[in-house]
Design an enzyme around this catalytic site. Structure first.
Site, PDB file in Angstrom:
ATOM      1  N   HIS A 303       0.901  -1.307  -0.073  1.00 34.56           N
ATOM      2  CA  HIS A 303      -0.015   0.120   0.081  1.00 34.56           C
ATOM      3  C   HIS A 303       1.069   1.232   0.104  1.00 34.56           C
ATOM      4  O   HIS A 303       0.323   2.411  -0.082  1.00 34.56           O
ATOM      5  CB  HIS A 303      -0.806  -0.013   1.311  1.00 34.56           C
ATOM      6  CG  HIS A 303      -2.408   0.626   1.169  1.00 34.56           C
ATOM      7  ND1 HIS A 303      -2.490   1.841   0.293  1.00 34.56           N
ATOM      8  CD2 HIS A 303      -3.287   0.251   1.415  1.00 34.56           C
ATOM      9  CE1 HIS A 303      -3.705   2.091   0.244  1.00 34.56           C
ATOM     10  NE2 HIS A 303      -4.446   1.084   0.897  1.00 34.56           N
ATOM     11  N   ASP A 307      -2.293   2.306  -4.195  1.00 36.52           N
ATOM     12  CA  ASP A 307      -3.646   2.384  -3.447  1.00 36.52           C
ATOM     13  C   ASP A 307      -4.469   1.182  -3.941  1.00 36.52           C
ATOM     14  O   ASP A 307      -4.464   0.595  -4.665  1.00 36.52           O
ATOM     15  CB  ASP A 307      -4.134   3.839  -3.844  1.00 36.52           C
ATOM     16  CG  ASP A 307      -3.465   5.146  -3.512  1.00 36.52           C
ATOM     17  OD1 ASP A 307      -2.897   4.694  -2.478  1.00 36.52           O
ATOM     18  OD2 ASP A 307      -3.487   5.881  -3.876  1.00 36.52           O
TER      19      ASP A 307
END
Length: 328
Positions: A303, A307
């Site tokens: 992450h 995203d």
């Protein structure tokens, strides 16, 4: 007269050290360029270190069982036998080798029980722990219908589902550039080569050889290379160039009857795709219940780099390729 150093080489971005498994030469022995000097075991494979030139080997600076950092001098190749037989200086780049480690007093030693942990198991444990500590891992799960994929495979000879999955994975990575970015140190590096790691289970651990240039290989070429790498992995015959520097990894637990799981990133890679078993389930199509073949997908991503929406978009591209395999 001169001495040529023989260094511990670096295979792959993540290699920091290797264990000396065998020393083939003795002090004063004549060697030719390309002759094997040491056998070493890295975190991924066992390989030989060769003589960089003709000459005579000096006293090896390390013994079997020593763990040596990348860039450390292992021995020298001298121009003459007389020079080689001179007492070699210990040069371990400031590190204490295994043979120099101080012996603990009896009262300092802890009692040990059970079987010793193999080097491969220790390396896997360290890598998995470091991966989880140094990345922000999240996993998306998705069920994809694969009736068309099964029909497509039935018309091919010598091609497995893994080959089809690797090809689709490579094609999706080629199309979605964001998924090819890796954090290496303090830099964001885009990987342009589409090399896919394929996790191979061994009796004593796991290894990830890489299928190179997946985007330009045919399915038949991918199948041939996959068979070669799996065979070499199980025979402990992988070469350094067979592992490392992949853009992403694929791991398949379908044969173990697993539907979904949470694969751990093979850092510095940003993606690892877990594949579950294929099975028939009730499926709603145009308001009617039909029998459909489905497969579970588990995409773990960093992450820090991607995203959640980015990873979902990538997974959608991949699943569309499985639903329409003629595009492969």
């Amino acid at each position: 007269m001169a001495k040529t150093p023989v260094y511990m080489p670096k295979f792959g971005l993540t290699m920091v050290e290797a264990e000396i498994m065998e020393v083939y030469v003795e002090k004063g022995e004549e060697v030719s360029e390309g002759d094997p000097l040491f056998s070493i075991e890295t975190e991924k494979t066992t390989t030989d270190i060769e003589a960089p030139c003709d000459g005579y080997a000096t006293q090896p600076l390390f013994e079997v069982g020593d763990e040596v950092e990348v860039g450390t001098v292992l021995m020298y190749i001298a121009d003459t036998q007389e020079e080689a037989e001179e007492e070699a200086e210990e040069e371990t780049s400031g590190e204490v080798s295994a043979k120099e480690a101080p012996e603990l007093q009896p009262e300092e030693k802890a009692e040990e029980a059970g079987e010793p942990i193999s080097r491969m198991r220790r390396i896997i444990a360290d890598n998995m722990k470091n991966s989880l500590q140094n990345t922000a891992q999240l996993t998306h799960f998705k069920t994809v219908r694969v009736d068309s994929l099964a029909e497509y495979k039935a018309g091919l000879e010598g091609v497995s589902y893994n080959d089809l999955l690797v090809k689709a994975f490579g094609k999706a990575l080629k199309e979605y550039e964001k998924a090819r970015v890796q954090f290496v140190g303090s830099r964001a590096v885009r990987m342009d080569k589409i090399d896919i790691g394929l996790a191979v289970a061994l009796d004593d651990g796991l290894i990830v050889p890489a299928i190179r240039n997946v985007d330009v290989l045919s399915l038949e070429q991918i199948a041939e290379e996959r068979k070669r790498l799996v065979k070499a992995a199980r025979e402990n015959a992988l070469q350094p160039e067979d592992t490392g520097n992949a853009v992403a990894t694929l791991t398949n637990l379908g044969m173990q009857q697993i539907d979904f799981f949470t694969p751990i990133l093979n850092t510095p890679e940003t993606l690892i795709l877990g594949v579950g078993r294929m099975m028939e389930v009730p499926w709603v199509e145009d308001g009617k219940i039909v029998v459909a073949k489905v497969m579970g997908l588990s995409l773990t991503f960093d992450h820090q780099v991607l995203d959640g929406k980015d990873a979902a978009d990538f997974l959608q591209i991949f699943t569309e390729l499985l639903e329409d395999p003629s595009r492969l």
